[in-house]
Design a protein around this motif. Structure first.
Motif, PDB file in Angstrom:
ATOM      1  N   SER A  47       0.870  -1.190   0.000  1.00 12.15           N
ATOM      2  CA  SER A  47       0.000   0.000   0.000  1.00 12.15           C
ATOM      3  C   SER A  47       0.894   1.223   0.000  1.00 12.15           C
ATOM      4  CB  SER A  47      -0.891   0.033   1.246  1.00 12.15           C
ATOM      5  OG  SER A  47      -1.748  -1.077   1.249  1.00 12.15           O
ATOM      6  N   ALA A  48       0.641   2.131  -0.940  1.00 10.91           N
ATOM      7  CA  ALA A  48       1.489   3.316  -1.056  1.00 10.91           C
ATOM      8  C   ALA A  48       0.652   4.568  -0.893  1.00 10.91           C
ATOM      9  CB  ALA A  48       2.205   3.311  -2.403  1.00 10.91           C
ATOM     10  N   CYS A  49       1.057   5.396   0.082  1.00  6.45           N
ATOM     11  CA  CYS A  49       0.372   6.664   0.348  1.00  6.45           C
ATOM     12  C   CYS A  49       1.287   7.765  -0.197  1.00  6.45           C
ATOM     13  CB  CYS A  49       0.172   6.790   1.865  1.00  6.45           C
ATOM     14  SG  CYS A  49      -0.618   8.306   2.400  1.00  6.45           S
ATOM     15  N   LEU A  50       1.089   8.105  -1.473  1.00  7.29           N
ATOM     16  CA  LEU A  50       2.007   9.019  -2.167  1.00  7.29           C
ATOM     17  C   LEU A  50       1.186  10.067  -2.917  1.00  7.29           C
ATOM     18  CD1 LEU A  50       4.377   6.304  -3.761  1.00  7.29           C
ATOM     19  CD2 LEU A  50       4.855   7.692  -1.742  1.00  7.29           C
ATOM     20  N   HIS A  51       1.851  11.106  -3.412  1.00  3.09           N
ATOM     21  CA  HIS A  51       1.149  12.044  -4.285  1.00  3.09           C
ATOM     22  C   HIS A  51       0.770  11.290  -5.557  1.00  3.09           C
ATOM     23  CE1 HIS A  51       2.241  15.246  -1.620  1.00  3.09           C
ATOM     24  NE2 HIS A  51       3.530  14.964  -1.737  1.00  3.09           N
ATOM     25  N   ILE A  52      -0.487  11.378  -5.947  1.00  3.15           N
ATOM     26  CA  ILE A  52      -0.935  10.599  -7.111  1.00  3.15           C
ATOM     27  C   ILE A  52      -0.660  11.416  -8.372  1.00  3.15           C
ATOM     28  CG2 ILE A  52      -2.847   9.321  -8.145  1.00  3.15           C
ATOM     29  CD1 ILE A  52      -1.920   8.265  -5.369  1.00  3.15           C
ATOM     30  N   THR A  53       0.526  11.215  -8.893  1.00  4.77           N
ATOM     31  CA  THR A  53       0.974  11.948 -10.076  1.00  4.77           C
ATOM     32  C   THR A  53       1.394  10.944 -11.147  1.00  4.77           C
ATOM     33  OG1 THR A  53       3.288  11.893  -9.416  1.00  4.77           O
ATOM     34  CG2 THR A  53       1.979  13.731  -8.563  1.00  4.77           C
ATOM     35  N   ALA A  54       1.699  11.488 -12.331  1.00  9.26           N
ATOM     36  CA  ALA A  54       2.137  10.623 -13.433  1.00  9.26           C
ATOM     37  C   ALA A  54       3.424   9.890 -13.064  1.00  9.26           C
ATOM     38  CB  ALA A  54       2.357  11.483 -14.674  1.00  9.26           C
ATOM     39  N   GLU A  55       4.278  10.543 -12.282  1.00  3.66           N
ATOM     40  CA  GLU A  55       5.560   9.931 -11.901  1.00  3.66           C
ATOM     41  C   GLU A  55       5.311   8.778 -10.925  1.00  3.66           C
ATOM     42  OE1 GLU A  55       4.970  13.348 -11.750  1.00  3.66           O
ATOM     43  OE2 GLU A  55       5.900  13.631 -13.713  1.00  3.66           O
ATOM     44  N   THR A  56       4.416   9.017  -9.953  1.00  2.00           N
ATOM     45  CA  THR A  56       4.065   7.957  -9.007  1.00  2.00           C
ATOM     46  C   THR A  56       3.445   6.776  -9.755  1.00  2.00           C
ATOM     47  OG1 THR A  56       3.694   9.588  -7.288  1.00  2.00           O
ATOM     48  CG2 THR A  56       2.696   7.439  -6.939  1.00  2.00           C
ATOM     49  N   ALA A  57       2.667   7.098 -10.790  1.00  2.00           N
ATOM     50  CA  ALA A  57       2.036   6.023 -11.572  1.00  2.00           C
ATOM     51  C   ALA A  57       3.105   5.105 -12.160  1.00  2.00           C
ATOM     52  CB  ALA A  57       1.194   6.636 -12.685  1.00  2.00           C
ATOM     53  N   ASN A  58       4.216   5.682 -12.604  1.00  2.00           N
ATOM     54  CA  ASN A  58       5.269   4.841 -13.189  1.00  2.00           C
ATOM     55  C   ASN A  58       6.003   4.016 -12.127  1.00  2.00           C
ATOM     56  OD1 ASN A  58       4.965   5.238 -16.008  1.00  2.00           O
ATOM     57  ND2 ASN A  58       5.570   7.371 -15.661  1.00  2.00           N
ATOM     58  N   LEU A  59       6.069   4.550 -10.916  1.00  2.00           N
ATOM     59  CA  LEU A  59       6.574   3.715  -9.821  1.00  2.00           C
ATOM     60  C   LEU A  59       5.605   2.544  -9.592  1.00  2.00           C
ATOM     61  CD1 LEU A  59       8.284   2.981  -7.313  1.00  2.00           C
ATOM     62  CD2 LEU A  59       6.907   4.625  -6.016  1.00  2.00           C
ATOM     63  N   ALA A  60       4.304   2.859  -9.554  1.00  2.00           N
ATOM     64  CA  ALA A  60       3.300   1.818  -9.298  1.00  2.00           C
ATOM     65  C   ALA A  60       3.363   0.733 -10.378  1.00  2.00           C
ATOM     66  CB  ALA A  60       1.907   2.448  -9.245  1.00  2.00           C
ATOM     67  N   ARG A  61       3.524   1.155 -11.637  1.00  2.00           N
ATOM     68  CA  ARG A  61       3.645   0.168 -12.735  1.00  2.00           C
ATOM     69  C   ARG A  61       4.862  -0.722 -12.514  1.00  2.00           C
ATOM     70  NH1 ARG A  61       4.354   3.333 -17.961  1.00  2.00           N
ATOM     71  NH2 ARG A  61       4.362   1.254 -18.874  1.00  2.00           N
ATOM     72  N   THR A  62       5.930  -0.127 -12.006  1.00  2.00           N
ATOM     73  CA  THR A  62       7.164  -0.893 -11.787  1.00  2.00           C
ATOM     74  C   THR A  62       6.961  -1.935 -10.685  1.00  2.00           C
ATOM     75  OG1 THR A  62       8.377   1.077 -12.412  1.00  2.00           O
ATOM     76  CG2 THR A  62       9.631  -0.614 -11.240  1.00  2.00           C
ATOM     77  N   LEU A  63       6.298  -1.526  -9.609  1.00  2.00           N
ATOM     78  CA  LEU A  63       6.070  -2.458  -8.499  1.00  2.00           C
ATOM     79  C   LEU A  63       5.152  -3.590  -8.959  1.00  2.00           C
ATOM     80  CD1 LEU A  63       5.574   0.234  -5.702  1.00  2.00           C
ATOM     81  CD2 LEU A  63       7.660  -1.071  -6.181  1.00  2.00           C
ATOM     82  N   LYS A  64       4.170  -3.228  -9.746  1.00  2.00           N
ATOM     83  CA  LYS A  64       3.253  -4.263 -10.257  1.00  2.00           C
ATOM     84  C   LYS A  64       4.002  -5.217 -11.196  1.00  2.00           C
ATOM     85  CE  LYS A  64      -1.064  -5.268 -12.343  1.00  2.00           C
ATOM     86  NZ  LYS A  64      -2.356  -4.943 -12.822  1.00  2.00           N
ATOM     87  N   ALA A  65       4.880  -4.657 -12.039  1.00  2.00           N
ATOM     88  CA  ALA A  65       5.666  -5.512 -12.942  1.00  2.00           C
ATOM     89  C   ALA A  65       6.511  -6.499 -12.130  1.00  2.00           C
ATOM     90  CB  ALA A  65       6.564  -4.648 -13.828  1.00  2.00           C
ATOM     91  N   GLY A  66       6.931  -6.058 -10.943  1.00  2.00           N
ATOM     92  CA  GLY A  66       7.729  -6.929 -10.072  1.00  2.00           C
ATOM     93  C   GLY A  66       6.900  -7.969  -9.348  1.00  2.00           C
TER      94      GLY A  66
END
Ligand code: ADE
Length: 418
Positions: A47-66
């Motif tokens: 669970s990530a409590c972060l600013h929901i921005t395009a950059e955070t989205a790419n972090l989220a995609r990376t974690l999901k890819a992992g």
């Protein structure tokens, strides 16, 4: 509820924005490619409590890819990019609980949704998720392998908790990694804070007296950028070393009481509360603009201003509230919330590339080391930092020298060439 976003129809627009940011995040992309092959986060609930921005989205995609099973909630009510939240929830199937402008109850109900996901790894930007876990769900502490903290304000709180023996699970201070604060806090906050102030006000900076409270990495960044645009920069500080550094960097240094009477534009970046308060508002010139770029909206005492103002005119322009004291107008931007995300798009992707590559690699590190991590605050391993800086340099087309054997020997000896 599977996710809670403003408007699902914004998903295509959000997806384009996420992809655009990704072009400027080459290091994170490399991590994502490896994560997709190796699945180091396989089956982990995060669970990530972060600013929901395009950059955070790419972090989220990376974690999901992992291989992570991930949900996101906002770390600030005004920083969510609603189109990105829709793109993530719908196109990438990563549930987001965040709506820009959400009230306090909704904000906390979204944090509760992130906790209901039963994460074993959490990420925070300001420690709100960790705080709620500690205050309401201490019995869940054993489920948490580690929590990763992204911001100075959060790390200060977590270190205080550790010091008091109140920290219930391990935390990694991602903010304190050089690959994070030296670039994100300095160049990211520097540029995006100025961007936010200009977008909110359309003001010219040249020739203005620009007062910055706090000369940490964020303050240093804002100060150099403001000077670059022709402002006369004044620093206020409580730390004598930082104040001295600011003076020798060529900035004016003085107490806020004096600065208040001189400044045209004010920004707080201290991580502390009530930096600008009643006595300062009373001293300000007509037309003073006051903003905050620190994590929480406590740096400007807006309640104090409301008490002494003769009149308030909300939203005279988007994100600008006007207060009148004895006929003088004072403008508060973005309700005192972090102006770089409230009025602009936050730090550019190119700098978040390093911060979020660090986050992704630290989540892998935490899983690999779950057996030995204890409830205290850890630094990011040096090997992760070196890997990220080398790849970032490479992506910028910059190569550097390596030590010759003779130089290596010299550096490890005490009798050569003295
Ligand atoms: N903090 C500051 N800028 C940010 C951004 N663009 N994305 C996520 N968190 C941020």
């Amino acid at each position: 509820m599977k996710y809670d976003i403003k408007d699902a129809s914004l998903a295509p627009q959000g997806t384009k924005r996420i992809e655009w940011a990704d072009r400027d995040m080459p290091v994170l992309s490399l991590v994502r490619e490896r994560f997709a092959r190796e699945k180091p986060l396989d089956g982990r609930k995060m669970s990530a409590c972060l600013h929901i921005t395009a950059e955070t989205a790419n972090l989220a995609r990376t974690l999901k890819a992992g291989g992570a099973d991930l949900v996101l909630c906002a770390s600030n009510p005004l920083s969510t990019q609603d189109d990105v939240a829709a793109g993530l929830s719908i196109e990438y199937d990563i549930p987001v609980f965040a709506v820009r402008g959400e009230d306090r109850d909704t904000y906390y109900s979204h944090i509760e949704a992130a906790i209901a996901h039963r994460p074993s790894i959490t990420m925070d930007d300001g420690a709100d998720l960790v705080n709620v876990l500690h205050s309401k769900y201490p019995e869940r502490a054993g489920e948490i392998t580690a929590s990763l903290e992204e911001t100075t304000t959060g790390v200060i709180r977590l270190r205080a908790m550790a010091q008091a023996g109140a920290l219930l699970f391990p935390v990694v201070a991602v903010n304190d990694a050089t690959t994070k604060h030296l670039f994100d806090n300095r160049y990211g906050t520097g540029q995006s804070t100025i961007d936010g102030i200009i977008r909110a006000t359309d003001a010219l900076l040249a020739g203005k007296k620009f007062v910055i409270s706090g000369y940490g990495w964020c303050g240093r960044g804002v100060a150099t950028r403001a000077r670059g645009m022709g402002a006369v920069v004044i620093i206020t500080e409580v730390d004598p070393l930082r104040a001295l550094e600011a003076a020798m960097d060529g900035f004016l240094v003085m107490p806020m009481k004096e600065a208040a009477a001189q400044g045209d534009i004010f920004v707080t970046v201290t991580g502390d509360m009530h930096i600008i308060r009643e006595e300062h508002f009373r001293a300000m010139k007509d037309g003073a603009v006051v903003a905050n770029s620190g994590h929480f909206n406590v740096e400007i005492d807006i309640e104090g201003l409301e008490r002494i103002a003769d009149e308030k005119n909300a939203d005279i322009k988007e994100l600008v509230d006007e207060y009148i004291i004895d006929g003088r107008r004072i403008y508060i931007l973005g309700e005192g919330r972090l102006i770089n995300l409230a009025a602009a798009h936050g730090h550019p992707a190119s700098v978040m590339d390093m911060s979020f590559a660090t986050q992704a690699l630290v989540s892998e590190y935490a899983i690999q080391n779950s057996d030995i991590l204890e409830p205290r605050v850890y630094d990011v391993p040096r090997s992760i930092e070196e890997w990220i800086s080398r790849l970032k340099l490479e992506s910028m087309g910059i190569s550097i020298d390596t030590l010759t054997p003779e130089q290596e020997k010299y550096l490890s000896s005490y009798d050569m060439g003295t």
